[in-house]
Every structure is written in structure tokens, then in C-alpha cells.
Scaffold this motif. Structure first.
Motif, PDB file in Angstrom:
ATOM      1  N   GLU A  83       1.090  -1.377   0.084  1.00  0.00           N
ATOM      2  CA  GLU A  83      -0.077   0.177   0.051  1.00  0.00           C
ATOM      3  C   GLU A  83       0.242   1.273   0.194  1.00  0.00           C
ATOM      4  OE1 GLU A  83      -3.851   1.955   2.284  1.00  0.00           O
ATOM      5  OE2 GLU A  83      -2.691   0.300   3.149  1.00  0.00           O
ATOM      6  N   PHE A  84       1.645   1.235   0.863  1.00  0.00           N
ATOM      7  CA  PHE A  84       2.636   2.500   1.352  1.00  0.00           C
ATOM      8  C   PHE A  84       3.856   2.258   0.452  1.00  0.00           C
ATOM      9  CE2 PHE A  84      -0.162   1.443   5.038  1.00  0.00           C
ATOM     10  CZ  PHE A  84      -0.331   2.701   4.691  1.00  0.00           C
ATOM     11  N   GLY A  85       4.229   1.493  -0.100  1.00  0.00           N
ATOM     12  CA  GLY A  85       5.831   1.644  -0.537  1.00  0.00           C
ATOM     13  C   GLY A  85       6.392   0.379  -1.366  1.00  0.00           C
ATOM     14  N   TRP A  86       4.683   0.062  -2.754  1.00  0.00           N
ATOM     15  CA  TRP A  86       5.522  -0.080  -3.793  1.00  0.00           C
ATOM     16  C   TRP A  86       6.343   0.096  -4.747  1.00  0.00           C
ATOM     17  CZ3 TRP A  86       4.463  -5.175  -4.470  1.00  0.00           C
ATOM     18  CH2 TRP A  86       4.679  -6.031  -5.595  1.00  0.00           C
ATOM     19  N   ASN A  87       5.750   1.462  -5.057  1.00  0.00           N
ATOM     20  CA  ASN A  87       6.953   1.987  -5.934  1.00  0.00           C
ATOM     21  C   ASN A  87       8.275   1.999  -5.937  1.00  0.00           C
ATOM     22  OD1 ASN A  87       4.817   2.002  -7.585  1.00  0.00           O
ATOM     23  ND2 ASN A  87       4.253   4.021  -6.813  1.00  0.00           N
ATOM     24  N   THR A  88       8.476   2.120  -4.387  1.00  0.00           N
ATOM     25  CA  THR A  88      10.534   2.183  -4.263  1.00  0.00           C
ATOM     26  C   THR A  88      10.557   0.633  -4.217  1.00  0.00           C
ATOM     27  OG1 THR A  88       9.361   1.444  -1.092  1.00  0.00           O
ATOM     28  CG2 THR A  88       9.158   3.980  -2.954  1.00  0.00           C
ATOM     29  N   LEU A  89      10.195  -0.103  -4.061  1.00  0.00           N
ATOM     30  CA  LEU A  89      10.892  -1.564  -4.688  1.00  0.00           C
ATOM     31  C   LEU A  89      11.589  -2.311  -4.734  1.00  0.00           C
ATOM     32  CD1 LEU A  89       7.573  -3.406  -2.852  1.00  0.00           C
ATOM     33  CD2 LEU A  89       8.987  -2.177  -1.670  1.00  0.00           C
ATOM     34  N   SER A  90      12.665  -2.621  -5.069  1.00  0.00           N
ATOM     35  CA  SER A  90      13.225  -2.869  -6.535  1.00  0.00           C
ATOM     36  C   SER A  90      12.334  -3.972  -6.854  1.00  0.00           C
ATOM     37  CB  SER A  90      14.207  -3.830  -5.570  1.00  0.00           C
ATOM     38  OG  SER A  90      13.784  -5.241  -5.007  1.00  0.00           O
ATOM     39  N   ARG A  91      12.975  -4.725  -8.449  1.00  0.00           N
ATOM     40  CA  ARG A  91      12.167  -5.832  -9.134  1.00  0.00           C
ATOM     41  C   ARG A  91      11.566  -6.979  -7.955  1.00  0.00           C
ATOM     42  NH1 ARG A  91      13.098  -8.573 -13.829  1.00  0.00           N
ATOM     43  NH2 ARG A  91      11.055  -9.536 -14.800  1.00  0.00           N
ATOM     44  N   TRP A  92      13.101  -7.532  -8.275  1.00  0.00           N
ATOM     45  CA  TRP A  92      12.997  -8.257  -6.818  1.00  0.00           C
ATOM     46  C   TRP A  92      12.241  -9.060  -6.129  1.00  0.00           C
ATOM     47  CZ3 TRP A  92      18.937 -10.847  -6.144  1.00  0.00           C
ATOM     48  CH2 TRP A  92      19.465 -11.737  -7.520  1.00  0.00           C
ATOM     49  N   GLN A  93      12.279  -7.590  -5.209  1.00  0.00           N
ATOM     50  CA  GLN A  93      11.429  -7.421  -3.399  1.00  0.00           C
ATOM     51  C   GLN A  93       9.095  -7.385  -4.876  1.00  0.00           C
ATOM     52  OE1 GLN A  93      12.578  -3.987  -1.986  1.00  0.00           O
ATOM     53  NE2 GLN A  93      14.518  -4.422  -1.584  1.00  0.00           N
ATOM     54  N   GLN A  94       9.922  -7.345  -5.809  1.00  0.00           N
ATOM     55  CA  GLN A  94       8.132  -6.919  -5.534  1.00  0.00           C
ATOM     56  C   GLN A  94       7.533  -8.487  -6.311  1.00  0.00           C
ATOM     57  OE1 GLN A  94       7.900  -3.985  -9.307  1.00  0.00           O
ATOM     58  NE2 GLN A  94       7.365  -2.435  -7.591  1.00  0.00           N
ATOM     59  N   VAL A  95       8.884  -9.451  -6.382  1.00  0.00           N
ATOM     60  CA  VAL A  95       8.122 -10.513  -6.430  1.00  0.00           C
ATOM     61  C   VAL A  95       8.120 -11.386  -5.953  1.00  0.00           C
ATOM     62  CG1 VAL A  95       9.466 -12.047  -8.574  1.00  0.00           C
ATOM     63  CG2 VAL A  95       9.519 -10.104  -9.490  1.00  0.00           C
ATOM     64  N   GLY A  96       9.513 -10.697  -5.322  1.00  0.00           N
ATOM     65  CA  GLY A  96       8.881 -11.517  -4.199  1.00  0.00           C
ATOM     66  C   GLY A  96       8.644 -11.747  -2.882  1.00  0.00           C
ATOM     67  N   ILE A  97       7.065 -10.488  -3.518  1.00  0.00           N
ATOM     68  CA  ILE A  97       5.519  -9.940  -2.338  1.00  0.00           C
ATOM     69  C   ILE A  97       4.744 -11.035  -2.971  1.00  0.00           C
ATOM     70  CG2 ILE A  97       4.421  -8.167  -1.682  1.00  0.00           C
ATOM     71  CD1 ILE A  97       6.750  -6.534  -1.343  1.00  0.00           C
ATOM     72  N   LYS A  98       4.837 -10.468  -4.745  1.00  0.00           N
ATOM     73  CA  LYS A  98       3.583 -10.787  -4.861  1.00  0.00           C
ATOM     74  C   LYS A  98       3.496 -12.221  -5.425  1.00  0.00           C
ATOM     75  CE  LYS A  98       2.213 -11.076  -9.822  1.00  0.00           C
ATOM     76  NZ  LYS A  98       2.648 -10.536 -11.352  1.00  0.00           N
ATOM     77  N   TYR A  99       4.728 -13.576  -4.839  1.00  0.00           N
ATOM     78  CA  TYR A  99       4.683 -14.829  -4.569  1.00  0.00           C
ATOM     79  C   TYR A  99       5.154 -15.436  -3.950  1.00  0.00           C
ATOM     80  CZ  TYR A  99       4.442 -14.165 -10.392  1.00  0.00           C
ATOM     81  OH  TYR A  99       4.260 -13.749 -11.647  1.00  0.00           O
ATOM     82  N   TYR A 100       4.624 -13.992  -2.851  1.00  0.00           N
ATOM     83  CA  TYR A 100       5.548 -14.747  -1.238  1.00  0.00           C
ATOM     84  C   TYR A 100       5.263 -15.934  -1.052  1.00  0.00           C
ATOM     85  CZ  TYR A 100       6.625 -14.659   3.932  1.00  0.00           C
ATOM     86  OH  TYR A 100       7.120 -15.124   5.421  1.00  0.00           O
ATOM     87  N   ASP A 101       3.339 -16.545  -0.918  1.00  0.00           N
ATOM     88  CA  ASP A 101       2.931 -17.784  -0.401  1.00  0.00           C
ATOM     89  C   ASP A 101       3.731 -19.142  -1.107  1.00  0.00           C
ATOM     90  OD1 ASP A 101       2.168 -16.187   1.612  1.00  0.00           O
ATOM     91  OD2 ASP A 101      -0.253 -15.920   0.265  1.00  0.00           O
TER      92      ASP A 101
END
Length: 537
Positions: free
Chosen positions: A295-313
């Protein structure tokens, strides 16, 4: 822009603070809010997170305190706070994030959530004998009651230490995956995780050494005195085992589960692409769960981190040996489309015999040196074209750029590409999306390509726990004056390549990866250890 409110008198620690960052902070604070004398400071700011480290910094700065209260211990109206009010001579050690956040807001923020330590300055500098509570590290010794551990007898002789355990190098020892003292070892791993999240590198190293030593002890420990005799196990570890015998717990390990801040840090740290430094950064911004990151930091995350969150489970869902085998075979099939004749080994946790793992490390090699030169791009492209790769996060061809030679070494200076892992490698997100519907879970997969002549070093470098690998490098350096990494072995005297994988009689190389790895062990003067005997924890 001018600050809205005066700040308290601040002393800025240089610990773990880059010069540019320090200069930037100092430039934003007015001179009247800064002091070069820590004894007169009201607030000491630093890149530190643990009370013990704060006390150590105070002792180094010769700031004596006569009472203390930590954020963890003091709720409501603590004793130290009442005394502070009376004396009017308090000192606070706070996290660097307090100052950077306050400067951003242009006024000093409350210390809640930033406090590491708070105490009262002593009226006089104490003599050479430390005051109670100011030097807990020096006082950490196994207590006298250890001899009366619940399962021990006062007169029983201690069992002999196996000869192989008397070495300081874990690469010389057999360390099984399921040791007799695994329950206690797991608790020590939790303590090590806590220390890592607190960025206590010395503590992480010390606990790793103790865990490796305990993991290869061949019998169930019954007395704390047994622990202190083992290499790398200090009186502190013996004390923890004494308490474990009495209570079944290790208090510092309990803190990892019960402390809200550490629980939040552990969550962030478990995201692919986020380490402890970034986890602290997230926490300092006020984020407390994955929803906050989105909600608050998505645009500040690296691509790796965004992928890590998207497929976290999905990334947290274990990969079975059967699934890992299937991934490895598909990688091999597509490598053979690049050039027939590739060899493949699945390294990492799979090769160490684990029933489940959270990623798959697939290593490829080929007898023809031309076949492995710049092959990684084409192999990954073929996998992607077949619907097996959803994301390509990184592709590096460091080894091909060096002409598939070991990293350079020139008498103590780092050469181009120096480092433990410098092979051609791709980090990808795997998903079997063949057919009409995407059926497979997203998986983390590394594909590593090594030249044939150093395949033994490559497999060895990717088949052992962290402490095993650390001690292997240390053994090579201290005992043999060699530098080892997964690209090969070099002399520390003149930087020349040391070829351990060539058969002198036949002038040829080993026929497969495991045989080549055995040759490396032999060349280094080490007894062969199966991958499932390198589980140092």
C-alpha cells in the motif's frame, strides 16, 4: 529549509555510518544542536539496534551511567525514568532512523520505537572496576550451578571428545543433517537469526561456529560441561545449555517469537530480495506487514522485492525432491538443445539430502569448453520460450567474460570478479505454464554453468552449508596458502592456478562432477565428505 524546533544536544556516532551520509546529516543540523563531547550529549545517535551494543559504545566514549532502563523492559513509569527526572542528567542512545525521520519532519520526533537505551549519567567517572550492569559481556561466564545440571552427576566422568572434533575447521568433520542434539541446535539457530536481524555480525559468526561444532557431536549431551569443551563453544553456550536442561527453553530464542519488532523484521527478511538491512529500513518507515509494503511502498521496491511479495506464499511453499528432480531434468533437456552432451547436478539443499527445500540450484557443465562459453543466455531463452520461466531477474556471465578462467589473485589484492561465487548464473522464477492453463507454482531457481575443467570446485562451492564453506576457504588460506572459490583454486603466493581436477596419469579430467569434487577434496588434503555430511547449520 529551516528546522521548526530546536533539537536536543546530539552526539553522532560514526559506527557503520558512511562518510557521505554523516556529512549530509551534520549539514542539516544547526551547530548549537551538535557536540563533539559525548559526555555532555543528551542524545547519542547511531546505526545500532541492541542495548548491549549501546552500552559498549558508551563505555568506549567514557560516558558512565549509574542506572538504566531499556525500551523493552520499561513500560509506563519505570524506575530509571523517575530517577532521570530527579537528576535531570539523562542520556539516550537512539537509532539513526530517529534523526533521519526527525530531519525529514523538521522537528524532533518522540523517541517511542527508536530508543535503544536510556540511563542516568554517573556523577563521577568510575574507577577501573566496572559498575554493575555496565559490562554484561565481560561478566558472561558459565555459572557455578552448571555442575549440578538436572541430568548430571557430580562424580561422573565426561565422555571423550572424538578426535575429528578437535579441529577448528568444520570442513574436516562429518556433520550429519539430523544430529542427536537437534532440539537445542534449532534454538541456537533462532538466537543466531535474532543476532543477524540485529546486525550483530560477531554474534552471528560465534553462534554459527558453535552450531557447527554441536551438530557433529555424536552423542546426546547430558551435562553443560560437555558443551564448553567443544571447539567454538564458549561458556555462554554452556550456560544456555544449562538453562535448556532446566527449562527446555532458551530465552533469547523465545524473544524472536514474542518480540513484535523482531517478528516483523523476520517477516520482512523472509521476502525474496529483502535482507536484514532492508528489513530495518522498512520497519523504520512504520511498515509492519506485507500489506503495508504494497500500500505505501510498492513504487520504491526493487523488481526482485516486488516479485518476492507477489509470489510470497508460493515461495514459502516447500519444494519436494520429486519436483526439484523434474525442474533439473527440464533444465538439462533445454541445455542439450543448446548443445548435446551436458551434465547436470542439483546442488544446494537437494544434494545435501533434504526432503524439502525452498529453491532449486541447477548446475550444468559440458566437456567441450566452447559449449559453456556464454551459454547461459541461450539456455534461459529456450526455457522461457517453452513456457517454463515467468521472470528473468538476473543473468550474469562473469566466468565467460574472464575466458572461463578462475578469478585472479595477486598477493592479497582482489582481482577482477573476485569473490566466492563468480560463475555464469541466472536467477529466474520458474513456472510450468505449458498447456492451456498455468498449473505449476512459481519457484525460485538458480541455473549455474561451469566449465568442465573446474566442475569439481563448482559443485563443492554449491554443496555445503555456510559455515562449511567459510571454513573451507579459511582452511585453504591458513593451512595451504591457497584461495578457493567455485571458479577454481589459486596460489596466494604468486596467483598461479592450482589444478586439482586433472588426472596426472591420463592427462584428462574426471568423467563426472562428483568424481571431480572428490579429486578436489584429495588435492586439498581433506577426507571426502558426502554432501549430507556437510550440514553445519
Amino acid at each position: 529549509m529551516a528546522l521548526e524546533t530546536d533539537f536536543p544536544l546530539i552526539y553522532l556516532l560514526s559506527t557503520h555510518l558512511e562518510d557521505e551520509k554523516r556529512k549530509d546529516i551534520l549539514a542539516q543540523l544547526p551547530q548549537r544542536s551538535l557536540t563533539s563531547d559525548a559526555k555532555e550529549a543528551e542524545v547519542i545517535v547511531g546505526h545500532i539496534f541492541r542495548k548491549q551494543r549501546a552500552l559498549l559504545e558508551l563505555r568506549c566514549l567514557k560516558v558512565a551511567v549509574e542506572s538504566e532502563s531499556s525500551e523493552d523492559e520499561d513500560k509506563g513509569e519505570p524506575r530509571a525514568k523517575r530517577r532521570k527526572t530527579a537528576h535531570g542528567n539523562s542520556v539516550r542512545v537512539v537509532k539513526l532512523a530517529w534523526l533521519t525521520d526527525s530531519l525529514e519532519k523538521r522537528h524532533p520526533l518522540p523517541f517511542d520505537g527508536y530508543m535503544v537505551y536510556e540511563g542516568i549519567k554517573a556523577a563521577h567517572v568510575p574507577g577501573p572496576t566496572p559498575r554493575p550492569g555496565t559490562a554484561p559481556i565481560q561478566r558472561r561466564r558459565a555459572p557455578a550451578p552448571i555442575a549440578r545440571s538436572p541430568s548430571s552427576s557430580s562424580s561422573g566422568a565426561l565422555p571423550p571428545i572424538p578426535e575429528y572434533l578437535k579441529t577448528k575447521y568444520s570442513c574436516q568433520r562429518r556433520t550429519p543433517a539430523n544430529p542427536p542434539n537437534s532440539t537445542f541446535i534449532e534454538l541456537l539457530r533462532d538466537v543466531r537469526t535474532k543476532r543477524r536481524l540485529e546486525k550483530d555480525e560477531i554474534g552471528v559468526r560465534a553462534y554459527s561456529t558453535a552450531i557447527a561444532s554441536l551438530s557433529c557431536y555424536p552423542r546426546l549431551l547430558k551435562r553443560a560441561e560437555e558443551v564448553e569443551r567443544l571447539p567454538g563453544c564458549s561458556s555462554r553456550i554452556a550456560e544456555l545449555y544449562h538453562n535448556f536442561l532446566a527449562t527446555g527453553k532458551v530465552l533469547e530464542a523465545e524473544a524472536l517469537k514474542n518480540d513484535p519488532q523482531l517478528s516483523c523484521m523476520r517477516l520482512f527478511d523472509s521476502i525474496w530480495g529483502v535482507g536484514e538491512t532492508t528489513a530495518w529500513e522498512f520497519y523504520s518507515r512504520g511498515w509492519r506487514d506485507i500489506d503495508d509494503l504494497v500500500e505505501f511502498g510498492w513504487n520504491t521496491l526493487s523488481r526482485w522485492q516486488q516479485v518476492g511479495i507477489k509470489y510470497y506464499d508460493e515461495f514459502q511453499t516447500p519444494i519436494s525432491r520429486h519436483e526439484a528432480q523434474g525442474i533439473g531434468q527440464l533444465v538439462l533437456e533445454h541445455a542439450n538443445l543448446h548443445r548435446e552432451g551436458y551434465h547436470m547436478v542439483i546442488c544446494g539443499g537437494y544434494r545435501k539430502g533434504k526432503n524439502e527445500c525452498h529453491d532449486v540450484d541447477v548446475m550444468l557443465t559440458h566437456p567441450d569448453l566452447d559449449a559453456t562459453h556464454n551459454a547461459i543466455d541461450d539456455i534461459v531463452a529456450k526455457l522461457e520460450g517453452s513456457g517454463l520461466v515467468s521472470h528473468i531477474l538476473s543473468i550474469k556471465a562473469d566466468n565467460s567474460m574472464r575466458g572461463q578462467k578462475p578469478t585472479t589473485w595477486k598477493g592479497g589484492t582482489k582481482g577482477l570478479g573476485a569473490g566466492f561465487d563468480t560463475l555464469d548464473k541466472a536467477m529466474i522464477v520458474w513456472q510450468d505454464a505449458r498447456g492451456e492453463e498455468k498449473s505449476g507454482l512459481h519457484r525460485r531457481v538458480d541455473i549455474i554453468v561451469t566449465p568442465w575443467r573446474t566442475k569439481g570446485c563448482a559443485v563443492l562451492g554449491w554443496s555445503g552449508d555456510t559455515t562449511f564453506q567459510r571454513d573451507l576457504r579459511r582452511y585453504c588460506k591458513e593451512e595451504l596458502r591457497l584461495k578457493f572459490d567455485s571458479s577454481g583454486v589459486r596460489s596466494r603466493e604468486d596467483g598461479s592456478r592450482v589444478d586439482l581436477e586433472k588426472d596426472e596419469e591420463t592427462d584428462g579430467f574426471a568423467a563426472d562432477m562428483e568424481l571431480a569434487e572428490r579429486m578436489v577434496f584429495k588435492g586439498l588434503g581433506l577426507t571426502w565428505r558426502r554432501p549430507d555430511e556437510r550440514c553445519t547449520g
